[in-house]
Write a protein that holds these residues in place. Sequence first.
Motif, PDB file in Angstrom:
ATOM      1  N   VAL A  11      72.807  31.815 -26.361  1.00 27.27           N
ATOM      2  CA  VAL A  11      74.001  31.366 -25.650  1.00 27.27           C
ATOM      3  C   VAL A  11      73.742  31.327 -24.148  1.00 27.27           C
ATOM      4  O   VAL A  11      74.157  30.377 -23.462  1.00 27.27           O
ATOM      5  N   VAL A  12      73.040  32.316 -23.628  1.00 32.27           N
ATOM      6  CA  VAL A  12      72.701  32.328 -22.201  1.00 32.27           C
ATOM      7  C   VAL A  12      71.846  31.118 -21.851  1.00 32.27           C
ATOM      8  O   VAL A  12      72.080  30.441 -20.844  1.00 32.27           O
ATOM      9  N   TRP A  13      70.856  30.819 -22.685  1.00 36.87           N
ATOM     10  CA  TRP A  13      70.010  29.640 -22.449  1.00 36.87           C
ATOM     11  C   TRP A  13      70.833  28.357 -22.519  1.00 36.87           C
ATOM     12  O   TRP A  13      70.638  27.437 -21.719  1.00 36.87           O
ATOM     13  N   LEU A  14      71.737  28.272 -23.478  1.00 44.05           N
ATOM     14  CA  LEU A  14      72.586  27.088 -23.601  1.00 44.05           C
ATOM     15  C   LEU A  14      73.400  26.866 -22.332  1.00 44.05           C
ATOM     16  O   LEU A  14      73.448  25.754 -21.794  1.00 44.05           O
ATOM     17  N   PHE A  15      74.033  27.930 -21.831  1.00 47.32           N
ATOM     18  CA  PHE A  15      74.828  27.794 -20.614  1.00 47.32           C
ATOM     19  C   PHE A  15      73.958  27.510 -19.394  1.00 47.32           C
ATOM     20  O   PHE A  15      74.359  26.766 -18.504  1.00 47.32           O
ATOM     21  N   ALA A  16      72.783  28.100 -19.334  1.00 40.39           N
ATOM     22  CA  ALA A  16      71.895  27.845 -18.202  1.00 40.39           C
ATOM     23  C   ALA A  16      71.498  26.373 -18.133  1.00 40.39           C
ATOM     24  O   ALA A  16      71.535  25.751 -17.067  1.00 40.39           O
ATOM     25  N   ILE A  17      71.163  25.809 -19.275  1.00 42.42           N
ATOM     26  CA  ILE A  17      70.737  24.407 -19.302  1.00 42.42           C
ATOM     27  C   ILE A  17      71.915  23.477 -19.049  1.00 42.42           C
ATOM     28  O   ILE A  17      71.815  22.542 -18.244  1.00 42.42           O
ATOM     29  N   VAL A  21      72.200  20.912 -15.814  1.00 42.18           N
ATOM     30  CA  VAL A  21      72.307  19.463 -15.987  1.00 42.18           C
ATOM     31  C   VAL A  21      73.643  18.956 -15.448  1.00 42.18           C
ATOM     32  O   VAL A  21      73.699  17.911 -14.784  1.00 42.18           O
ATOM     33  N   SER A  22      74.716  19.683 -15.694  1.00 44.20           N
ATOM     34  CA  SER A  22      76.013  19.238 -15.180  1.00 44.20           C
ATOM     35  C   SER A  22      76.068  19.340 -13.658  1.00 44.20           C
ATOM     36  O   SER A  22      76.706  18.503 -13.012  1.00 44.20           O
ATOM     37  N   ALA A  23      75.401  20.318 -13.073  1.00 45.20           N
ATOM     38  CA  ALA A  23      75.350  20.413 -11.608  1.00 45.20           C
ATOM     39  C   ALA A  23      74.639  19.204 -11.008  1.00 45.20           C
ATOM     40  O   ALA A  23      75.083  18.654  -9.996  1.00 45.20           O
ATOM     41  N   VAL A  24      73.566  18.774 -11.639  1.00 51.61           N
ATOM     42  CA  VAL A  24      72.869  17.567 -11.173  1.00 51.61           C
ATOM     43  C   VAL A  24      73.786  16.354 -11.313  1.00 51.61           C
ATOM     44  O   VAL A  24      73.869  15.516 -10.409  1.00 51.61           O
ATOM     45  N   TRP A  37      80.239  19.418 -17.424  1.00 48.73           N
ATOM     46  CA  TRP A  37      80.725  20.653 -16.804  1.00 48.73           C
ATOM     47  C   TRP A  37      81.997  21.131 -17.492  1.00 48.73           C
ATOM     48  O   TRP A  37      82.151  22.326 -17.752  1.00 48.73           O
ATOM     49  N   LEU A  38      82.915  20.199 -17.784  1.00 52.48           N
ATOM     50  CA  LEU A  38      84.136  20.584 -18.490  1.00 52.48           C
ATOM     51  C   LEU A  38      83.831  21.128 -19.885  1.00 52.48           C
ATOM     52  O   LEU A  38      84.468  22.072 -20.350  1.00 52.48           O
ATOM     53  N   ALA A  66      91.104  28.283 -12.502  1.00 49.92           N
ATOM     54  CA  ALA A  66      91.236  27.855 -11.104  1.00 49.92           C
ATOM     55  C   ALA A  66      90.217  26.769 -10.765  1.00 49.92           C
ATOM     56  O   ALA A  66      90.537  25.804 -10.053  1.00 49.92           O
ATOM     57  N   LEU A  67      89.003  26.892 -11.267  1.00 47.83           N
ATOM     58  CA  LEU A  67      87.980  25.873 -11.012  1.00 47.83           C
ATOM     59  C   LEU A  67      88.315  24.548 -11.674  1.00 47.83           C
ATOM     60  O   LEU A  67      88.098  23.480 -11.090  1.00 47.83           O
ATOM     61  N   ILE A  68      88.863  24.590 -12.880  1.00 47.67           N
ATOM     62  CA  ILE A  68      89.256  23.350 -13.559  1.00 47.67           C
ATOM     63  C   ILE A  68      90.384  22.668 -12.793  1.00 47.67           C
ATOM     64  O   ILE A  68      90.349  21.448 -12.577  1.00 47.67           O
TER      65      ILE A  68
END
Length: 85
Positions: A11-17, A21-24, A37-38, A66-68
Amino acid sequence: SLIKAHIQSHVVWLFAITNLVSAVGLWLAVPWGGVLWLFAISAQMFLIGFVGMIEGGRLILALDVALIVAYFVLSWYAAQERDAV
């Protein structure tokens, strides 16, 4: 812990990737960046709310909401500015 350690590491790897990718995608201002990202933040909220996998869940859940809201408000302002030009 409710979930075994090897599942937690996946799960950590999934969120990291997905976050990378969403940040890019957000940086390049392409539509799939916001969608990814959503998806990532929704999955994180699901894990906090229903699975209880993440410690300090209420604070992180409030930050996610708050971020959404901030993302949608800023997207709306950007669309208004683009339409005005």
